[in-house]
Design a protein around this motif. Sequence first.
Motif, PDB file in Angstrom:
ATOM      1  N   GLN A 151       0.857  -1.179   0.000  1.00  0.00           N
ATOM      2  CA  GLN A 151       0.000   0.000   0.000  1.00  0.00           C
ATOM      3  C   GLN A 151       0.892   1.226   0.000  1.00  0.00           C
ATOM      4  O   GLN A 151       1.822   1.325   0.817  1.00  0.00           O
ATOM      5  N   ILE A 175      -4.888   5.934   0.391  1.00  0.00           N
ATOM      6  CA  ILE A 175      -4.192   4.648   0.303  1.00  0.00           C
ATOM      7  C   ILE A 175      -4.406   4.073  -1.094  1.00  0.00           C
ATOM      8  O   ILE A 175      -5.542   3.912  -1.544  1.00  0.00           O
ATOM      9  N   PRO A 216      -3.552   0.721  -3.033  1.00  0.00           N
ATOM     10  CA  PRO A 216      -3.022  -0.649  -2.963  1.00  0.00           C
ATOM     11  C   PRO A 216      -2.423  -1.084  -4.300  1.00  0.00           C
ATOM     12  O   PRO A 216      -2.823  -0.617  -5.372  1.00  0.00           O
TER      13      PRO A 216
END
Length: 349
Positions: free
Chosen positions: A186, A241, A243
């Motif tokens: 991440q 975030i 990923p």
Amino acid sequence: MWRKLVLVIALLSVVPLGHGALAQAGELHVWSALAEEDVSVIEDATRAFADGLGARADVRVVEAPYLLQAVIAAREAGEPGPDVIFAPTDIAEPLVENALILPRPSRGEFFLAALLEALPGLFNNACGGGPPEGCLWEPVNPALPPVQFDERAMARTMGWMCESAPDLTMCGGDPLAGQPVTWGYQIILLNRQWLAERGLEPPVLLDDVLAIRSEFGLDILVAEPGALPMPGNVPPAAIVIIPSAVLVQQPEETLRSMGSFFAADYAPVLGLTFDTLYVGAGSVNPDLAAEFANVAAQESAFKAGLLHSSGRLPAFTGDGLVQWGLDRPEARAVLQALVVLAIYAQTVY
């Protein structure tokens, strides 16, 4: 369908048929704390292995937040617990701490260290010395900064990883208690100006990010395919975030999002996880469980199947990536992920 067929044939080709006690092992219980999308791939691998030994296979899906509770409950009730647990390292950590996993560390060099060491050669072979734009992905604007893929760049990348996750095996930490099969990361982004206005330095560790969030009550925005954020669409105080799974599914769109946050002066923090096969401490067939973990962790088709089901990156070594084929989509996804990490590493380490 073809991926399932390839997986079954590949696993049967490496199962030690007629291998004494293993051939009479009875039943193999595998518990998975991975995504629902991964179930069919894990079931195919487990049943192919068990069928080759004349054993039975039982695959159970447990939601990650309840894995520890489920393992303890099974033991207390005297029920068959998991022989093998398939879970991300962060989810399995409480099991390790409570001695609910038999340590069966993998042997040899940790795959991620081997990949980074081999990356300059792999990148050159894949792209012929050209930039990643037009090779690993189409050019996007705004873009992440360019980087030279040489030993110095790999040293910076290793340094950033070890600064971000000092407990990693390749950073002097203990070996994983199981066999890594897939991995992911991440990229956690925070607005540098917002941090500076509050007298805060950009965080380094995930724990630092969590502490800032706890103190200031920040919202978290997780990027998803088809819903990739841009700086103008999120509050400056939000934690973004991104990923690695969205990079697998939408590389150009993800890179455009990342480039826009870089241009807007967001600080990146790295979080890593490894999806690992563990042997349960309560297993009645620990040798069978360890054999399955070893076989499955070495099987490229199993790893590739999990990339297609949920975007998990195969835990290939450099040689494994070459043998799989650098022009295949699974290898390209791994190269894309490593190159993005190398690019970010030069900006922060």
